[in-house]
Design an enzyme around this catalytic site. Structure first.
Site, PDB file in Angstrom:
ATOM      1  N   LYS A  31       0.866  -1.189   0.000  1.00  0.00           N
ATOM      2  CA  LYS A  31       0.000   0.000   0.000  1.00  0.00           C
ATOM      3  C   LYS A  31       0.898   1.233   0.000  1.00  0.00           C
ATOM      4  O   LYS A  31       1.258   1.792   1.040  1.00  0.00           O
ATOM      5  CB  LYS A  31      -0.920   0.004   1.223  1.00  0.00           C
TER       6      LYS A  31
ATOM      7  N   SER B 258      -8.586   0.177  -5.061  1.00  0.00           N
ATOM      8  CA  SER B 258      -8.760   0.578  -3.664  1.00  0.00           C
ATOM      9  C   SER B 258     -10.224   0.952  -3.411  1.00  0.00           C
ATOM     10  O   SER B 258     -11.096   0.102  -3.499  1.00  0.00           O
ATOM     11  CB  SER B 258      -7.801   1.710  -3.301  1.00  0.00           C
TER      12      SER B 258
END
Length: 613
Positions: A196, A400
């Site tokens: 991430k 996401s």
């Protein structure tokens, strides 16, 4: 006598005022009426050429307000955006239109187009060619996405002083750590998942090894597909195209630095022509216009006006389309963002409409705030519970938060080159006590608990606050992968292995079961109609914020001949104003500093920095 004279003078002035305002009103009304009736342009002539010369970014929906678009057009300013569905509609109509003899594609004014959109448009161009009508491409230059579109044509021409640039895919970001250190700004990143990387630019001076590994994995997949499809369209080999990039300096030097001749020699184009030579070719193959100066042709917008002139009566068999394009933010959408409240309302609108039997959610988003993403996901869930099928069509990017709002659909379609995944969240908190001390400012005081004032960015971050934020992030990640596992019928631990913020191409995501089918918007739309048991004659209805009567009037006026005449006479010039455009990265940092999560003064994001250059 004096009072009577004064009264008469006053009545005359009042009469003059009313007369003046009434005349002005009648003049405006006349202008509007002429504009409305003159918007359709001249009738389409036989043997016409449809000129597709899109300008600006190719988008799913406009980011600018209707009034702003209409005003820009009235002022003669270049379009900043062209809708993908408009180009596809024009190609579909031209294939059946007896007045259209051929299509001229001029893609060099396209400033940006995503990989999935480019493939979708390339497929639409190929479908047009099934009509046996000629497709010609011309460009002053071509970048690699423009070249993919041009390569679908029967003949591809390039300006003699132009170039074709194939360069590959790159993802380079600005890293702020050293600058923050100099200014005394302290960013604190909280995340789950080594991949991430969206928050990394604020705490690092370079990309992490994990980010580089993950990025190259999906980028190589997209690039290999792009080379293969370009090579197929031009009847070349992918290895030859790659070699042309690897040996570019030497090969261009062999042609004396002439990039156009290099493109011709490499068989990327069929010929080199100036604009007037192309015009002469089209006159020779077709007919001249009524002025006898050029070939008979019609541009994209007036062609769409002609094709959409007849109003369509609402059907009781509709498939609604809600477009979610841009970063997902709290509240209502503005300026190319996806508002959690606004988009939720559009989905609710479709759910409550008795004529709507199914919904397609078209997603082209890098994600954004967790809370607005959850609001939209919940509306998708409620629509399914109401008995209306929901199909997601992923565009260029659905990562996401973009995946968050997609995961509960009955069916998820993605292009092979869609960028998706990035299942993970992160939190950011900035404080600036060191920056303040550099200019002689300090914060001090007292509080009744340790938490009072703990989120004050002018104070150092208390480790307990950091622990609190990380706990919230951990819970948010667990919620994310838990919801994905439930929606996709998989185990949580299996989702965790392919999540952790890692980005995938659409083709890769299909292998992991994150998407159901590979296909574009048209396939998703057809599947939604199938799930709703609709026939072939269903209507497609785009759920969008309704325009006010004034906005509709401006849009109708925007393309009219009268407006163009007024523009030519500079009558609209006093309305021009300069806009101060700030850089996107700075705007994002500002939003991250200001956003709140569930009332707490820090940002929790499901966002993917997946932009390519």
């Amino acid at each position: 006598m004096f009072l009577r004279t004064l009264k008469a003078l006053w009545e005359f002035l009042e009469f003059s005022r009313r007369l003046t305002f009434n005349l002005i009103f009648l003049l405006i009304l006349l202008i509007i009426m002429i504009a409305l009736v003159s918007g359709g342009g001249t009738p389409l002539k036989d043997r016409s050429v449809l000129v597709l010369a899109p300008k600006g970014a190719i988008v799913e929906q406009y980011s600018a307000a209707p009034f702003d678009r209409a005003l820009s057009e009235a002022l003669g300013e270049d379009a900043q955006e062209t809708r993908l569905r408009d180009i596809k509609q024009a190609l579909e109509a031209a294939a059946e239109d007896k007045h259209i003899e051929r299509v001229l594609l001029v893609p060099h004014n396209i400033t940006s187009i995503g990989a999935a959109s480019a493939r979708d448009l390339a497929a639409a161009l190929q479908k047009f060619k099934e009509s046996k009508k000629q497709l010609i491409a011309y460009g002053d230059f071509y970048d690699q996405r423009q070249m993919l579109l041009a390569a679908q044509a029967d003949e591809v021409y390039l300006h003699p002083d132009g170039a074709v640039l194939l360069e590959g895919l790159g993802r380079y970001r600005t890293y702020f750590k050293d600058a923050f250190d100099k200014f005394g700004i302290e960013p604190h990143l909280f995340r789950v998942g080594e991949f991430k990387s969206a928050g990394e630019p604020y705490i690092r001076s370079d990309a992490s090894p994990e980010a580089e590994e993950a990025d190259l994995h999906w980028m190589n997949d997209l690039w290999t597909r792009h080379l293969n499809e370009l090579a197929t369209a031009r009847k070349l080999s992918p290895s030859d195209l790659q070699a042309g990039i690897d040996d570019l300096p030497a090969r261009v030097a062999a042609h004396g630095g002439d990039l156009a001749k290099f493109a011709l020699e490499e068989k990327l184009v069929d010929g080199l022509k100036t604009r007037d030579e192309l015009e002469a070719l089209l006159i020779e193959r077709g007919v001249k216009d009524e002025d006898g100066k050029t070939y008979e042709h019609i541009d994209l917008k007036p062609y769409l006006v002609l094709k959409n002139a007849m109003p369509k009566f609402p059907s009781d068999e509709q498939v609604a389309v809600v477009v979610a394009e841009g970063e997902i933010v709290d509240g209502n959408a503005s300026g190319g963002t996806v508002g959690g409240d606004a988009t939720s309302e559009l989905i609710r609108q479709a759910r409550l409409d008795e004529n709507v039997k199914a919904l397609v959610l078209r997603v082209n988003s890098p994600g954004g705030g967790v809370f607005p993403s959850e609001l939209i996901r919940r509306e998708v869930e409620l629509t399914k519970k109401a008995g209306k099928p929901v199909v997601v069509s992923m565009g260029n990017l659905a990562a996401s938060g973009g995946y968050w709002i997609s995961m509960n659909a009955d069916r998820i379609f993605a292009d092979e080159s869609t960028i998706t995944g990035s299942i993970g969240i992160f939190g950011l908190f900035f404080n600036v006590p060191e920056a303040m001390s550099k200019v002689g400012l300090n914060t001090d005081g007292v509080g009744t608990t340790w938490l009072a004032g703990a989120f004050d960015p002018t104070r150092p971050l208390d480790p307990r606050v950091g622990e609190l934020i990380q706990t919230v992030i951990n819970k948010g990640y667990a919620d994310f992968i838990g919801k994905v596992a439930q929606a996709r019928g998989q185990k949580v631990e299996d989702i965790d292995r392919i999540a952790r913020g890692r980005v995938w191409s659409g083709a890769q995501a299909k292998e992991f079961g994150l998407v159901d089918e590979l296909g574009g918007f048209d396939a998703a739309l057809a599947h939604a109609a199938k799930l709703a048991k609709l026939g072939d004659e269903f209507q497609t209805k785009y759920e969008e914020k309704a325009m006010s009567p004034f906005e509709q009037m401006m849009v109708d006026m925007g393309g009219s001949r009268l407006t163009r005449v007024l523009n030519a006479r500079s009558l609209f010039l006093p309305l021009i104003g300069d806009m101060d455009q700030r850089k996107a990265e700075i705007e994002r940092i500002e939003r991250l500093m200001q956003q709140r999560h569930a009332g707490l003064p820090f940002s929790v994001q499901a966002h993917c920095n997946c932009e390519m250059r």
